[in-house]
Write a protein that holds these residues in place. Structure first.
Motif, PDB file in Angstrom:
ATOM      1  N   ASN A  26      15.826  37.443 -48.846  1.00 17.23           N
ATOM      2  CA  ASN A  26      16.780  38.451 -49.307  1.00 17.23           C
ATOM      3  C   ASN A  26      16.206  39.843 -49.043  1.00 17.23           C
ATOM      4  O   ASN A  26      15.091  39.977 -48.533  1.00 17.23           O
ATOM      5  N   ALA A  27      16.960  40.875 -49.412  1.00 16.47           N
ATOM      6  CA  ALA A  27      16.531  42.252 -49.159  1.00 16.47           C
ATOM      7  C   ALA A  27      15.241  42.578 -49.905  1.00 16.47           C
ATOM      8  O   ALA A  27      14.366  43.272 -49.378  1.00 16.47           O
ATOM      9  N   HIS A  28      15.110  42.071 -51.123  1.00 19.25           N
ATOM     10  CA  HIS A  28      13.901  42.344 -51.901  1.00 19.25           C
ATOM     11  C   HIS A  28      12.663  41.761 -51.223  1.00 19.25           C
ATOM     12  O   HIS A  28      11.631  42.432 -51.122  1.00 19.25           O
ATOM     13  N   SER A  29      12.741  40.516 -50.755  1.00 16.65           N
ATOM     14  CA  SER A  29      11.583  39.909 -50.088  1.00 16.65           C
ATOM     15  C   SER A  29      11.272  40.636 -48.783  1.00 16.65           C
ATOM     16  O   SER A  29      10.105  40.788 -48.421  1.00 16.65           O
ATOM     17  N   ALA A  30      12.301  41.113 -48.091  1.00 17.86           N
ATOM     18  CA  ALA A  30      12.086  41.877 -46.860  1.00 17.86           C
ATOM     19  C   ALA A  30      11.371  43.187 -47.160  1.00 17.86           C
ATOM     20  O   ALA A  30      10.413  43.557 -46.479  1.00 17.86           O
ATOM     21  N   ASP A  31      11.821  43.884 -48.203  1.00 19.49           N
ATOM     22  CA  ASP A  31      11.183  45.146 -48.583  1.00 19.49           C
ATOM     23  C   ASP A  31       9.738  44.935 -48.990  1.00 19.49           C
ATOM     24  O   ASP A  31       8.860  45.726 -48.654  1.00 19.49           O
ATOM     25  N   ARG A  32       9.480  43.860 -49.713  1.00 22.78           N
ATOM     26  CA  ARG A  32       8.114  43.552 -50.150  1.00 22.78           C
ATOM     27  C   ARG A  32       7.222  43.247 -48.950  1.00 22.78           C
ATOM     28  O   ARG A  32       6.084  43.702 -48.881  1.00 22.78           O
ATOM     29  N   LEU A  33       7.738  42.480 -47.989  1.00 21.95           N
ATOM     30  CA  LEU A  33       6.980  42.178 -46.774  1.00 21.95           C
ATOM     31  C   LEU A  33       6.633  43.465 -46.036  1.00 21.95           C
ATOM     32  O   LEU A  33       5.491  43.666 -45.620  1.00 21.95           O
ATOM     33  N   ILE A  34       7.606  44.341 -45.875  1.00 22.89           N
ATOM     34  CA  ILE A  34       7.370  45.611 -45.181  1.00 22.89           C
ATOM     35  C   ILE A  34       6.305  46.426 -45.909  1.00 22.89           C
ATOM     36  O   ILE A  34       5.407  46.999 -45.285  1.00 22.89           O
ATOM     37  N   GLU A  35       6.391  46.450 -47.225  1.00 26.07           N
ATOM     38  CA  GLU A  35       5.418  47.188 -48.028  1.00 26.07           C
ATOM     39  C   GLU A  35       4.005  46.665 -47.816  1.00 26.07           C
ATOM     40  O   GLU A  35       3.066  47.432 -47.594  1.00 26.07           O
TER      41      GLU A  35
ATOM     42  N   HIS B 113      17.450  47.805 -42.538  1.00 29.11           N
ATOM     43  CA  HIS B 113      18.370  46.835 -43.154  1.00 29.11           C
ATOM     44  C   HIS B 113      19.719  46.874 -42.449  1.00 29.11           C
ATOM     45  O   HIS B 113      20.179  47.955 -42.056  1.00 29.11           O
ATOM     46  N   PRO B 114      20.380  45.746 -42.344  1.00 31.44           N
ATOM     47  CA  PRO B 114      21.733  45.745 -41.777  1.00 31.44           C
ATOM     48  C   PRO B 114      22.703  46.453 -42.722  1.00 31.44           C
ATOM     49  O   PRO B 114      22.507  46.453 -43.931  1.00 31.44           O
ATOM     50  N   THR B 115      23.726  47.052 -42.135  1.00 30.14           N
ATOM     51  CA  THR B 115      24.709  47.773 -42.952  1.00 30.14           C
ATOM     52  C   THR B 115      26.103  47.185 -42.830  1.00 30.14           C
ATOM     53  O   THR B 115      27.006  47.607 -43.540  1.00 30.14           O
ATOM     54  N   GLY B 116      26.288  46.194 -41.960  1.00 27.02           N
ATOM     55  CA  GLY B 116      27.630  45.690 -41.708  1.00 27.02           C
ATOM     56  C   GLY B 116      27.917  44.302 -42.244  1.00 27.02           C
ATOM     57  O   GLY B 116      28.811  43.629 -41.748  1.00 27.02           O
ATOM     58  N   CYS B 117      27.216  43.866 -43.271  1.00 30.05           N
ATOM     59  CA  CYS B 117      27.447  42.526 -43.811  1.00 30.05           C
ATOM     60  C   CYS B 117      28.727  42.515 -44.641  1.00 30.05           C
ATOM     61  O   CYS B 117      28.932  43.364 -45.505  1.00 30.05           O
ATOM     62  N   CYS B 118      29.558  41.515 -44.402  1.00 27.85           N
ATOM     63  CA  CYS B 118      30.824  41.416 -45.138  1.00 27.85           C
ATOM     64  C   CYS B 118      30.670  40.597 -46.421  1.00 27.85           C
ATOM     65  O   CYS B 118      31.559  40.590 -47.275  1.00 27.85           O
ATOM     66  N   GLY B 119      29.536  39.892 -46.563  1.00 28.45           N
ATOM     67  CA  GLY B 119      29.279  39.131 -47.769  1.00 28.45           C
ATOM     68  C   GLY B 119      29.975  37.783 -47.852  1.00 28.45           C
ATOM     69  O   GLY B 119      30.027  37.182 -48.914  1.00 28.45           O
TER      70      GLY B 119
ATOM     71  N   GLY C 209      19.945  37.788 -38.306  1.00 28.91           N
ATOM     72  CA  GLY C 209      19.360  38.547 -37.203  1.00 28.91           C
ATOM     73  C   GLY C 209      18.288  39.504 -37.685  1.00 28.91           C
ATOM     74  O   GLY C 209      17.247  39.675 -37.048  1.00 28.91           O
ATOM     75  N   TYR C 210      18.546  40.129 -38.835  1.00 21.08           N
ATOM     76  CA  TYR C 210      17.567  41.059 -39.407  1.00 21.08           C
ATOM     77  C   TYR C 210      16.278  40.326 -39.770  1.00 21.08           C
ATOM     78  O   TYR C 210      15.178  40.792 -39.458  1.00 21.08           O
ATOM     79  N   PHE C 211      16.411  39.169 -40.427  1.00 25.43           N
ATOM     80  CA  PHE C 211      15.217  38.417 -40.799  1.00 25.43           C
ATOM     81  C   PHE C 211      14.435  37.978 -39.563  1.00 25.43           C
ATOM     82  O   PHE C 211      13.204  37.976 -39.580  1.00 25.43           O
ATOM     83  N   SER C 212      15.116  37.619 -38.493  1.00 26.97           N
ATOM     84  CA  SER C 212      14.430  37.253 -37.245  1.00 26.97           C
ATOM     85  C   SER C 212      13.692  38.451 -36.663  1.00 26.97           C
ATOM     86  O   SER C 212      12.539  38.332 -36.235  1.00 26.97           O
ATOM     87  N   ALA C 213      14.355  39.596 -36.639  1.00 27.91           N
ATOM     88  CA  ALA C 213      13.719  40.815 -36.114  1.00 27.91           C
ATOM     89  C   ALA C 213      12.534  41.227 -36.981  1.00 27.91           C
ATOM     90  O   ALA C 213      11.488  41.642 -36.473  1.00 27.91           O
ATOM     91  N   LEU C 214      12.682  41.095 -38.293  1.00 25.27           N
ATOM     92  CA  LEU C 214      11.594  41.458 -39.194  1.00 25.27           C
ATOM     93  C   LEU C 214      10.424  40.492 -39.061  1.00 25.27           C
ATOM     94  O   LEU C 214       9.265  40.901 -39.104  1.00 25.27           O
ATOM     95  N   ALA C 215      10.703  39.215 -38.868  1.00 26.97           N
ATOM     96  CA  ALA C 215       9.634  38.233 -38.660  1.00 26.97           C
ATOM     97  C   ALA C 215       8.868  38.549 -37.371  1.00 26.97           C
ATOM     98  O   ALA C 215       7.640  38.438 -37.333  1.00 26.97           O
TER      99      ALA C 215
END
Length: 81
Positions: A8-17, A37-43, A53-59
């Motif tokens: 999720n976004a929190h785990s991504a932010d923590r990884l970046i930190e 972070h992606p801005t176009g998610c429809c949920g 895609g974001y998680f793949s790019a971040l990995a």
């Protein structure tokens, strides 16, 4: 180095930190910024969601940073530092 699993976004932010702090501590100043972070998610849970895609790019960013820090062995396993 214990790194969070990207779920999720929190785990991504923590990884970046964590990874950014390690890069700074090692004096690495010329490493590229992590993806935004992606801005176009429809949920709606789409197949191929922008978050996937974001998680793949971040990995990929994480793996490149760890390679720069000498923290991944050739088999791709994160080594404890």
């Amino acid at each position: 180095m214990n790194l969070p699993v990207l779920t999720n976004a929190h785990s991504a932010d923590r990884l970046i930190e964590i990874v950014s702090a390690r890069l700074a501590l090692a004096g690495v100043v010329d490493f590229r910024s992590p993806p935004a972070h992606p801005t176009g998610c429809c949920g709606r849970g789409c197949n191929g969601c922008v978050w996937e895609g974001y998680f793949s790019a971040l990995a990929y960013w994480r793996d490149e940073a760890l390679l720069r820090l000498g923290g991944i062995d050739p088999g791709g396993e994160v080594m404890a530092n």
